[in-house]
Design a protein around this motif. Structure first.
Motif, PDB file in Angstrom:
ATOM      1  N   CYS A  38      44.183  35.772  34.462  1.00 38.48           N
ATOM      2  CA  CYS A  38      43.297  36.160  35.566  1.00 38.48           C
ATOM      3  C   CYS A  38      44.021  36.077  36.910  1.00 38.48           C
ATOM      4  CB  CYS A  38      42.050  35.271  35.591  1.00 38.48           C
ATOM      5  SG  CYS A  38      40.897  35.585  34.232  1.00 38.48           S
ATOM      6  N   ILE A  39      44.872  35.070  37.069  1.00 35.46           N
ATOM      7  CA  ILE A  39      45.658  34.949  38.298  1.00 35.46           C
ATOM      8  C   ILE A  39      46.618  36.125  38.422  1.00 35.46           C
ATOM      9  CG2 ILE A  39      47.448  33.590  39.455  1.00 35.46           C
ATOM     10  CD1 ILE A  39      46.085  31.090  38.361  1.00 35.46           C
ATOM     11  N   GLY A  40      47.237  36.493  37.300  1.00 38.46           N
ATOM     12  CA  GLY A  40      48.111  37.665  37.307  1.00 38.46           C
ATOM     13  C   GLY A  40      47.355  38.925  37.697  1.00 38.46           C
ATOM     14  N   GLY A  41      46.141  39.075  37.151  1.00 41.80           N
ATOM     15  CA  GLY A  41      45.304  40.221  37.510  1.00 41.80           C
ATOM     16  C   GLY A  41      44.910  40.197  38.967  1.00 41.80           C
ATOM     17  N   LEU A  42      44.641  39.002  39.499  1.00 44.60           N
ATOM     18  CA  LEU A  42      44.279  38.867  40.910  1.00 44.60           C
ATOM     19  C   LEU A  42      45.430  39.288  41.806  1.00 44.60           C
ATOM     20  CD1 LEU A  42      42.162  37.668  42.997  1.00 44.60           C
ATOM     21  CD2 LEU A  42      43.541  35.584  42.892  1.00 44.60           C
ATOM     22  N   ILE A  43      46.625  38.836  41.481  1.00 47.27           N
ATOM     23  CA  ILE A  43      47.806  39.191  42.282  1.00 47.27           C
ATOM     24  C   ILE A  43      48.054  40.697  42.227  1.00 47.27           C
ATOM     25  CG2 ILE A  43      50.313  38.929  42.464  1.00 47.27           C
ATOM     26  CD1 ILE A  43      49.940  36.064  41.404  1.00 47.27           C
ATOM     27  N   ASN A  44      47.934  41.263  41.033  1.00 43.39           N
ATOM     28  CA  ASN A  44      48.139  42.702  40.876  1.00 43.39           C
ATOM     29  C   ASN A  44      47.102  43.504  41.666  1.00 43.39           C
ATOM     30  OD1 ASN A  44      49.370  45.083  39.444  1.00 43.39           O
ATOM     31  ND2 ASN A  44      47.304  45.235  38.617  1.00 43.39           N
ATOM     32  N   THR A 123      33.740  39.088  37.461  1.00 43.38           N
ATOM     33  CA  THR A 123      34.074  37.695  37.782  1.00 43.38           C
ATOM     34  C   THR A 123      33.382  36.711  36.844  1.00 43.38           C
ATOM     35  OG1 THR A 123      32.249  37.462  39.385  1.00 43.38           O
ATOM     36  CG2 THR A 123      34.353  38.291  40.220  1.00 43.38           C
ATOM     37  N   ASN A 124      32.662  37.222  35.844  1.00 46.56           N
ATOM     38  CA  ASN A 124      31.944  36.330  34.930  1.00 46.56           C
ATOM     39  C   ASN A 124      32.885  35.389  34.181  1.00 46.56           C
ATOM     40  OD1 ASN A 124      29.450  37.305  35.596  1.00 46.56           O
ATOM     41  ND2 ASN A 124      29.207  38.602  33.801  1.00 46.56           N
ATOM     42  N   LYS A 125      34.041  35.931  33.789  1.00 45.02           N
ATOM     43  CA  LYS A 125      34.986  35.135  32.992  1.00 45.02           C
ATOM     44  C   LYS A 125      35.441  33.898  33.762  1.00 45.02           C
ATOM     45  CE  LYS A 125      37.879  37.623  30.803  1.00 45.02           C
ATOM     46  NZ  LYS A 125      39.026  38.532  30.554  1.00 45.02           N
ATOM     47  N   THR A 126      35.858  34.096  35.001  1.00 39.11           N
ATOM     48  CA  THR A 126      36.336  32.957  35.787  1.00 39.11           C
ATOM     49  C   THR A 126      35.180  32.062  36.231  1.00 39.11           C
ATOM     50  OG1 THR A 126      36.416  34.498  37.676  1.00 39.11           O
ATOM     51  CG2 THR A 126      38.495  33.955  36.596  1.00 39.11           C
ATOM     52  N   ASP A 127      33.998  32.644  36.435  1.00 38.91           N
ATOM     53  CA  ASP A 127      32.832  31.835  36.781  1.00 38.91           C
ATOM     54  C   ASP A 127      32.505  30.854  35.655  1.00 38.91           C
ATOM     55  OD1 ASP A 127      32.510  32.993  39.242  1.00 38.91           O
ATOM     56  OD2 ASP A 127      30.990  34.423  38.594  1.00 38.91           O
ATOM     57  N   SER A 185      37.719  33.561  41.384  1.00 39.78           N
ATOM     58  CA  SER A 185      36.360  34.062  41.627  1.00 39.78           C
ATOM     59  C   SER A 185      36.075  34.195  43.119  1.00 39.78           C
ATOM     60  CB  SER A 185      35.325  33.131  40.983  1.00 39.78           C
ATOM     61  OG  SER A 185      35.329  33.249  39.586  1.00 39.78           O
ATOM     62  N   LYS A 186      36.512  33.213  43.894  1.00 34.84           N
ATOM     63  CA  LYS A 186      36.238  33.220  45.337  1.00 34.84           C
ATOM     64  C   LYS A 186      36.875  34.425  46.021  1.00 34.84           C
ATOM     65  CE  LYS A 186      36.759  30.389  49.508  1.00 34.84           C
ATOM     66  NZ  LYS A 186      35.331  30.498  49.881  1.00 34.84           N
ATOM     67  N   PHE A 187      38.161  34.665  45.733  1.00 36.24           N
ATOM     68  CA  PHE A 187      38.850  35.786  46.359  1.00 36.24           C
ATOM     69  C   PHE A 187      38.242  37.122  45.932  1.00 36.24           C
ATOM     70  CE2 PHE A 187      42.459  32.774  46.981  1.00 36.24           C
ATOM     71  CZ  PHE A 187      42.572  32.932  48.354  1.00 36.24           C
ATOM     72  N   LYS A 188      37.970  37.261  44.637  1.00 34.85           N
ATOM     73  CA  LYS A 188      37.411  38.523  44.151  1.00 34.85           C
ATOM     74  C   LYS A 188      36.045  38.793  44.758  1.00 34.85           C
ATOM     75  CE  LYS A 188      39.701  39.491  39.786  1.00 34.85           C
ATOM     76  NZ  LYS A 188      39.489  39.889  38.368  1.00 34.85           N
ATOM     77  N   LYS A 189      35.214  37.772  44.846  1.00 30.76           N
ATOM     78  CA  LYS A 189      33.872  37.963  45.403  1.00 30.76           C
ATOM     79  C   LYS A 189      33.940  38.336  46.879  1.00 30.76           C
ATOM     80  CE  LYS A 189      31.386  35.076  42.093  1.00 30.76           C
ATOM     81  NZ  LYS A 189      30.653  33.814  41.851  1.00 30.76           N
TER      82      LYS A 189
END
Length: 213
Positions: A38-44, A123-127, A185-189
């Motif tokens: 998920c962190i990799g996906g966030l960075i991408n 964001t359900n997965k990280t939540d 989750s925080k950054f994505k939201k």
């Protein structure tokens, strides 16, 4: 009789508790792998994001407000720097220029709501990991303490040390999973909330323009 029954139940619970340690540790490892992905996906996603600036948003709203037809609005939307999901919603609204204003407003609201639901689901997965990670860490802490304390009673320091090592390792890993998942989750939201505000702003301008036709 009562004492025997209590001992039986206690033995059963002890067996169940000890049997849960391996599944808990497996879930912790899986959770750690998932949160790293998920962190990799966030960075991408952060690298690939090209959000519209406030100046571009203001210019687009003004252009939409002074448009003369739905086709002109559609062209402005397609040529903008909006995300694809924003363009899709706005183009659908423009294509329904021939229905009543209230029906068009309801349609716009439903389309935006549907996109909001999709973004929330992402964001359900990280939540889930935010809550489950520390819980798994706590379980990994408590389960080995039983045998560890029993070993302490019999003077087996080695077994106690091993149990405490497992307890601390699982606690730390579980908390790390929860903390990293929370940040993702925080950054994505924050990103998605900003995207929805942009979408709603342009949609309002579009609806006002179409209502004047």
């Amino acid at each position: 009789m009562i004492i025997q029954g209590t001992e039986t139940l206690s033995s059963f619970i002890h067996i169940v508790s000890e049997s849960l340690l391996t599944p808990v540790m497996i879930l912790i490892v899986v959770g750690l792998i998932v949160v790293i992905l998920c962190i990799g996906g966030l960075i991408n996603e952060r690298i690939s994001r090209k959000t519209i600036s406030s100046e571009e948003l203001e210019s687009l709203v003004r252009d939409v407000s002074f448009s003369q037809s739905h086709s002109e609005i559609e062209k402005l939307i397609e040529e903008s720097n909006l995300f694809d999901f924003q363009k899709n919603v706005l183009v659908k609204i423009a294509n329904n220029y021939d229905i009543g204003s209230e029906a068009r407003k309801a349609l716009a609201s439903e389309l935006i709501s549907a996109e909001e639901t999709k973004l929330i689901k992402s964001t359900n997965k990280t939540d889930v990991l935010v809550r489950v990670g520390p819980i798994l860490g706590l379980l990994g802490t408590l389960i080995p303490l039983g045998p560890g304390l029993a070993a302490l009673g019999s003077g087996d320091i080695v077994t106690l040390a091993e149990a405490l090592t497992v307890a601390f390792d699982t606690t730390v890993t579980g908390l790390v999973i929860g903390a990293l998942a929370y940040l993702v989750s925080k950054f994505k939201k924050q990103w998605y909330e900003s995207d929805l505000i942009v979408l709603e702003t342009i949609a309002e301008a579009e609806l006002e323009t179409l209502n004047r036709k």
